[in-house]
Design a protein around this motif. Sequence first.
Motif, PDB file in Angstrom:
ATOM      1  N   TYR A 187       0.790  -1.178  -0.246  1.00 15.66           N
ATOM      2  CA  TYR A 187       0.327  -0.082  -0.037  1.00 15.66           C
ATOM      3  C   TYR A 187       1.054   1.072   0.262  1.00 15.66           C
ATOM      4  N   VAL A 188       0.582   2.619  -0.637  1.00 10.83           N
ATOM      5  CA  VAL A 188       0.885   3.374  -0.582  1.00 10.83           C
ATOM      6  C   VAL A 188      -0.099   4.612  -0.617  1.00 10.83           C
ATOM      7  N   VAL A 189       0.018   5.278   0.811  1.00 10.76           N
ATOM      8  CA  VAL A 189      -1.195   6.202   1.597  1.00 10.76           C
ATOM      9  C   VAL A 189      -0.559   7.895   1.405  1.00 10.76           C
ATOM     10  N   CYS A 190      -1.866   8.133   0.618  1.00  8.25           N
ATOM     11  CA  CYS A 190      -1.367   8.976   1.024  1.00  8.25           C
ATOM     12  C   CYS A 190      -2.953  10.299   1.894  1.00  8.25           C
ATOM     13  N   LEU A 212      -4.183  13.441   0.577  1.00 11.12           N
ATOM     14  CA  LEU A 212      -5.043  13.997  -0.180  1.00 11.12           C
ATOM     15  C   LEU A 212      -5.599  13.233  -1.572  1.00 11.12           C
ATOM     16  N   VAL A 213      -6.682  13.491  -1.711  1.00  7.02           N
ATOM     17  CA  VAL A 213      -7.357  12.738  -2.823  1.00  7.02           C
ATOM     18  C   VAL A 213      -6.785  12.865  -4.085  1.00  7.02           C
ATOM     19  N   LYS A 214      -6.654  14.433  -4.561  1.00  7.94           N
ATOM     20  CA  LYS A 214      -6.483  14.953  -5.643  1.00  7.94           C
ATOM     21  C   LYS A 214      -5.345  15.900  -5.300  1.00  7.94           C
ATOM     22  N   ASP A 215      -4.124  16.858  -6.298  1.00  8.79           N
ATOM     23  CA  ASP A 215      -3.390  17.627  -6.068  1.00  8.79           C
ATOM     24  C   ASP A 215      -3.427  18.628  -5.550  1.00  8.79           C
ATOM     25  N   SER A 216      -3.769  19.794  -4.741  1.00  4.25           N
ATOM     26  CA  SER A 216      -4.355  21.124  -4.170  1.00  4.25           C
ATOM     27  C   SER A 216      -2.631  22.023  -4.307  1.00  4.25           C
ATOM     28  N   GLY A 268      -2.233  12.321  -7.839  1.00  2.00           N
ATOM     29  CA  GLY A 268      -0.676  12.249  -8.663  1.00  2.00           C
ATOM     30  C   GLY A 268       0.196  11.096  -8.204  1.00  2.00           C
ATOM     31  N   MET A 269       0.494  10.590  -6.550  1.00  6.54           N
ATOM     32  CA  MET A 269       1.121   9.895  -6.543  1.00  6.54           C
ATOM     33  C   MET A 269       1.161   8.538  -7.617  1.00  6.54           C
ATOM     34  N   PHE A 270      -0.528   8.211  -8.191  1.00  2.70           N
ATOM     35  CA  PHE A 270      -0.531   6.727  -8.891  1.00  2.70           C
ATOM     36  C   PHE A 270      -0.446   7.355  -9.936  1.00  2.70           C
ATOM     37  N   LYS A 271      -0.301   8.645 -10.301  1.00  5.43           N
ATOM     38  CA  LYS A 271       0.310   8.742 -11.700  1.00  5.43           C
ATOM     39  C   LYS A 271       1.875   8.576 -12.183  1.00  5.43           C
ATOM     40  N   ILE A 272       2.407   9.038 -11.288  1.00  4.93           N
ATOM     41  CA  ILE A 272       3.641   9.104 -11.052  1.00  4.93           C
ATOM     42  C   ILE A 272       4.066   7.492 -10.788  1.00  4.93           C
ATOM     43  N   LEU A 273       3.830   6.794  -9.925  1.00  3.94           N
ATOM     44  CA  LEU A 273       4.305   5.463  -9.325  1.00  3.94           C
ATOM     45  C   LEU A 273       3.711   4.045 -10.510  1.00  3.94           C
ATOM     46  N   SER A 274       3.106   4.532 -11.178  1.00  4.38           N
ATOM     47  CA  SER A 274       2.429   3.725 -12.303  1.00  4.38           C
ATOM     48  C   SER A 274       3.206   3.904 -14.010  1.00  4.38           C
ATOM     49  N   GLU A 275       3.094   5.302 -13.538  1.00  2.00           N
ATOM     50  CA  GLU A 275       3.757   5.398 -14.835  1.00  2.00           C
ATOM     51  C   GLU A 275       5.649   5.264 -15.267  1.00  2.00           C
ATOM     52  N   ASP A 310      -8.772  -5.808   5.090  1.00  5.84           N
ATOM     53  CA  ASP A 310      -8.111  -7.446   5.275  1.00  5.84           C
ATOM     54  C   ASP A 310      -7.885  -7.843   4.276  1.00  5.84           C
ATOM     55  N   VAL A 311      -6.320  -7.962   4.078  1.00  9.76           N
ATOM     56  CA  VAL A 311      -5.207  -8.795   2.729  1.00  9.76           C
ATOM     57  C   VAL A 311      -4.144  -8.844   3.339  1.00  9.76           C
ATOM     58  N   PRO A 312      -4.861 -10.311   3.594  1.00  9.23           N
ATOM     59  CA  PRO A 312      -3.450 -10.825   4.356  1.00  9.23           C
ATOM     60  C   PRO A 312      -1.477 -11.176   3.590  1.00  9.23           C
ATOM     61  N   ASN A 313      -2.113 -11.442   2.267  1.00  9.79           N
ATOM     62  CA  ASN A 313      -0.924 -10.759   1.651  1.00  9.79           C
ATOM     63  C   ASN A 313       0.088  -9.985   0.651  1.00  9.79           C
ATOM     64  N   SER A 314      -0.353  -8.232   1.717  1.00  9.32           N
ATOM     65  CA  SER A 314       0.527  -7.394   2.071  1.00  9.32           C
ATOM     66  C   SER A 314       1.425  -7.191   2.480  1.00  9.32           C
ATOM     67  N   THR A 315       2.438  -7.106   2.924  1.00 10.72           N
ATOM     68  CA  THR A 315       3.901  -7.238   3.712  1.00 10.72           C
ATOM     69  C   THR A 315       4.323  -5.495   3.670  1.00 10.72           C
ATOM     70  N   ILE A 316       3.985  -4.790   3.105  1.00  9.29           N
ATOM     71  CA  ILE A 316       4.459  -3.353   3.228  1.00  9.29           C
ATOM     72  C   ILE A 316       3.740  -2.410   2.908  1.00  9.29           C
ATOM     73  N   MET A 317       4.238  -0.968   3.068  1.00 10.03           N
ATOM     74  CA  MET A 317       3.249  -0.514   3.584  1.00 10.03           C
ATOM     75  C   MET A 317       3.531   1.039   3.585  1.00 10.03           C
ATOM     76  N   VAL A 318       3.477   2.110   2.528  1.00 13.08           N
ATOM     77  CA  VAL A 318       4.401   3.509   2.561  1.00 13.08           C
ATOM     78  C   VAL A 318       3.500   4.822   3.449  1.00 13.08           C
ATOM     79  N   ILE A 319       4.125   5.227   3.605  1.00 20.84           N
ATOM     80  CA  ILE A 319       2.774   6.312   3.969  1.00 20.84           C
ATOM     81  C   ILE A 319       3.747   7.732   3.642  1.00 20.84           C
ATOM     82  N   GLU A 320       2.801   8.203   2.554  1.00 19.85           N
ATOM     83  CA  GLU A 320       3.487   9.600   3.115  1.00 19.85           C
ATOM     84  C   GLU A 320       2.475  10.812   3.535  1.00 19.85           C
TER      85      GLU A 320
END
Length: 691
Positions: free
Chosen positions: A477-480, A482-486, A496-503, A549-559
Amino acid sequence: MENFSKNYRDTLNTDIRFIKGVGEKRANAFNKMSVYNLWDLIYFFPRTYEDRREVKMISDLNAGDLCCIKAVCLSSVSQKRIKKNISLCGFRASDRTGVIFVKWFTNPNVKIAINKGEEFIIYGRCTKGYSGNEFEMVVMERSDSIASTLQIVPVYHLNKGLTQNVVRNAIGNAFLNISQLIDVFPEKILKRYSLMGINEAVGTMHNPKDFESLKRARLRLSFEELFMLQLSLLLMRNNREKDRNHPINDVFVVDEFIDSLPFELTKGQKTALDSILEDLSSDRAMNRLLQGDVGCGKTVVAAACMYVVAKNGYQSAMMAPTEILANQHYDTLKKFFGDRIRIALLTGATKKKKALYKEIEDGMYDVVIGTHAVIQKNVKFKNLLLAITDEQHRFGVNQRARLFEKSGDNCANVLVMSATPIPRTLALILYGDLDISIIDTKPEGRQEIETIFVNSSYKQRAYEFVRKELKEGRQAYVVCPLVKDSESMNASSSEGMFKILSEKVFPEFKLGLIHGKMSNEEKDTVMEEFRLQNINLLVSTTVIEVGVDVPNSTIMVIENAERFGLSQLHQLRGRVGRGDKKSYCILISDSQTKENAERMTIMTKSNDGMEIASKDLELRGSGEFFGTRQHGLPELKIANLFTDTDLLQSCRELCEEILRFDPMLTKEENSLIRQRILSIYEKADKEGILN
Ligand code: ADP
Ligand code: MG
């Protein structure tokens, strides 16, 4: 006596606009602070106090002193307007030990009535003047006589149209309308707890002669406040327990459910389950809180109970605070139950609701899972016996009350579940109407989540670490915040993060995006894909904060980790570490404040919800932590839930004792308590507690 008490009540109910010195306009200003009648006004206590007992000599003044001086005006008063509605007045004054320049900010229409040669007393703050060697005093208030000055002076909350003097006078006049307040507590209780009488206490609050007596007055009024609150919670609970339960006969069917699980229940889960089943098989209604840190496994306990209820021929309902969570519970329960139990999902997004309502009413389902859609009026059950709310801290007391009502004739049993750990004494008041079970164990094989705190210069390295986990087939998970850039807020957004990370960062993986502005269907689809592992990395806002609850997730980044409260970070972090694989949480923050450093350190050091909650309390104060809005509790004016825990305990004992001998408060000696409780309920719009 009856007549007298009616007069007394009428007097206390006098509208404040009829009190001398108040009138229509000021009454409105008071109303905005919830002061409506004489009683409210008398109980409108100061926000703080200023100690004006000391008159200082000018020669003894130091910069920063807050005190009174008694001096003679040496010059005429100059007055110039510095803003539209503020004038600055100034003059020199002396008390023979020294000279001081007096500054006074006023309304331009008000003339400062001090003449050259006149003696006056003012209270203010001493500052260093421009020249550097002479002090200035910024006036906060002028006193007309020594008598009203050399005191501890009350300072009240104000509203537009009110001044300190207006409030003080109004309260003084209020006391002219009523010679004596009658104590709600009889003499023997005052004695037993060494409490001040009500008249002395109220008088002292508004006009303390020293801080020692102020402390005792406050204690007395806190006692009264906590007492009334707890008593009303206990009455609510007794009232519900009167509802006769339909005790279930066969609790042993629970074994076939437990045997079908892919894991052993933990000790804590078993103990909690036992208490609940005991409640369900008694003829008294159940009102129980099930508390346990994130990941301790509350859902399966709830499932076991619903299984038993269904096998005894009754229905259960389970309510979750978000759509995502309701969906997840539906899937989880289906897995647990297989085709042994008929289960329905009811959320805002449910299609063909009418048909479903009918089926629920006809008893076609044993279990209904949903959001608050489940407590809407049109949902009727055939024979609801158990109602469960998950993540209780997200629901208010009012919603809880509604769930209780919903249960109506048939269902008396309510179980609320919460991951927010609170100290036991506090639970007494927040959940004073409930019994409490605590799961203090974690499923076996869980490893501590390792938490790392870095600034954004480490971001790339953090992403490499994430990549390593993803490559091994885990999810992230990457948690931000805000929803949109402000433009106004300098923080990262999920879009914003989704765009950067996926591209740019993770083009080789499948990424998903989820946030609160998406439609329910979109959210469902994304969550489902994540659960099925078709999405490797989920970029999200706090919509995933609770329950997911998704037990296969093992890492979370919180911005921008500085933007989240400690308890919230703990909840978020609880989304990983739910399986037997080692899990990580990376907190990214560039905030340089000492407080932030302290908070992040707590997160890296502790995985214990209770410890984190206590720190959170300490750092943020009680107000924010348990916002009354969140809990729907009446606001406490004097008492402090966190420092007055001993008092809480004594009040609790007294409440229980009184109700034991007089459960409906019908005895003469409790009549004033009864009246006060009734007026509390009237305000809270709940009736029928005492009849
Ligand atoms: P929470 O208490 O935070 O709501 P959940 O009920 O979501 O926790 O449980 C967390 C995870 O632990 C789930 O995947 C659940 O299936 C699993 N789990 C629950 N109890 C046990 C147990 N006794 N042994 C192993 N895993 C368990
Ligand atoms: Mg949960």
